[in-house]
Write an enzyme that holds these catalytic residues in place. Structure first.
Site: not given
Ligand SMILES: *Cc1c(COP(=O)(O)O)cnc(C)c1O
Length: 388
Positions: A128, A215, A244
């Site tokens: 994700f 990420d 986050k």
């Molecule tokens: C939450 C998340 C995102 C997206 O972040 P947003 O602030 O919602 O755009 C991308 N990568 C990972 C691994 C995430 O957990």
């Protein structure tokens, strides 16, 4: 209450009015132990007094000026993040998806620099990376992509935790310029790869002159028991994204670069109106200071291990539990069958949990959770599973 919101979410019928530490209270005054933390955002819990004071003071001083001018807290925060991570430069965004957009743009610039007209990025199944067009295209989940074609081009997908699949791509695709993966897949179900996965990816990237892009939007800023998840692998990425937990709820994201990825952006190639504004960067600086001063990241390791030990003990031999896994305070309990109903059942008992990938209970409590509170979470979750 009536509202005019687009129906992007299907929220539970609970409205919180205040929080303190690991606790939230709803409109009726009912107290909840929060083991979701706004989806791994409120690492320091709710209404942390030091962070709250810093936000209030900054709001009364200066909230926004734009990147037309230098921003002191932004500069200080960039230095702090580089010191903690060993990375060289930082670009600030307002969200995780935007941080990943910056990473994807870096990879494309890097490709162009190598004379590759149509650069490809290797991404993983089950990943994700966000909801913007480029990041949903990078995401390995059909449901996230459904209805939004044409998708952004230039992503090659392989199974997560499969190094050989990447080596195969390397042999046949000379347009690859980067790998983008999560050190632990969060939304995908708390999927923890082999201990040497990141080190192997580092080696492949070095051998092929690719960028290793991690990420760490969910894993970063202490969640897995180190400042950044890659630090338990003895490697360094070329690009890392954060969001986050960085602002404890004040929106902020970051794309960090090192080595050959450091100087790809030049004035005019990327930007954001809000990105790195005085309020957000002051909040994030304070978050990092509190994490450091209160030695919270060491605590994450200890209490995270405690959760896993206790769950393994209490759920030993339970047939409908497939697996119990965790990295720091990123904890997943995979059941045999889908269990979305457990979210409401837990909230009845005054506990907030998340279920992801259909059948995996995901716990992302504030990093400050203590042993007594952990015992409460373990007790409620165990009972819910045993009753199923
Ligand atoms: C939450 C998340 C995102 C997206 O972040 P947003 O602030 O919602 O755009 C991308 N990568 C990972 C691994 C995430 O957990």
């Amino acid at each position: 209450m009536a509202n005019s919101l687009m129906t992007t979410y299907a929220p539970l019928p609970i409205t919180f009015t205040k929080g303190k530490g690991v606790y939230l209270w709803d409109k009726s005054g009912k107290q909840y132990l929060d083991a979701v933390a706004g989806v791994a955002v409120c690492g320091l819990g709710h209404a942390h007094p030091v962070v709250a004071d810093a936000i209030a003071e900054q709001a009364q001083t200066l909230v926004h000026t734009s990147n037309l001018y230098r921003i002191e807290h932004q500069e200080t925060l960039s230095e702090k993040l580089c010191t903690l991570s060993g990375m060289d430069r930082v670009f600030f965004s307002n969200s995780g998806a935007e941080a990943n957009e910056a990473a994807i743009k870096l990879a494309r610039l890097y490709g162009k620099q190598q004379g590759i007209e149509r650069p490809n990025i290797i991404v993983a199944c089950g990943s994700f990376h966000g909801r913007t067009l480029a990041t949903l295209s990078a995401t390995g989940n059909r449901k996230v992509q459904a209805g939004f074609s044409p998708l952004v081009d230039g992503f090659v997908r392989v199974n997560y935790n499969d190094v050989d699949a990447i080596k195969t791509v390397a042999k046949t695709n000379s347009d690859v310029v980067a790998i983008l993966v999560e050190p632990v897949q969060g939304e995908g179900g708390v999927i923890i790869p082999d201990a040497d996965y990141l080190a192997q990816l580092r080696q492949i990237c070095d051998d092929n002159h690719w960028l290793l892009m991690l990420d760490e939007i969910q894993t970063g800023v202490g969640r897995t028991g180190t400042w950044f998840a890659f630090q338990s692998s003895n490697i360094k990425p070329d690009v890392m994204t954060l969001a986050k937990a960085l602002g404890n709820g004040v929106p902020i994201g970051a794309c960090l670069a090192s080595g050959k990825a450091t100087h790809l952006f030049t004035p005019g190639t990327h930007g954001s109106t809000f990105g790195g504004n005085p309020l957000a960067t002051r909040a994030a600086l304070t978050v990092l200071e509190v994490l450091e001063n209160e030695k919270i990241i060491d605590h994450v390791k200890t209490i995270g291990d405690y959760f896993i030990t206790e769950f393994k003990h209490k759920l030993a031999g339970v047939k409908h539990v497939n697996s119990i896994r965790g990295s720091g305070l990123m904890i997943g309990i995979e059941l045999e069958n889908d269990c979305p109903e457990l979210v409401a059942a837990a909230s009845e008992e005054g506990l907030l949990i998340n279920v992801t990938a259909g059948n995996t209970i995901r716990l992302l409590p504030p990093l400050i959770i203590d042993k007594e509170q952990a015992d409460k979470v373990i007790q409620i979750v165990t009972n819910l599973i045993l009753k199923k």
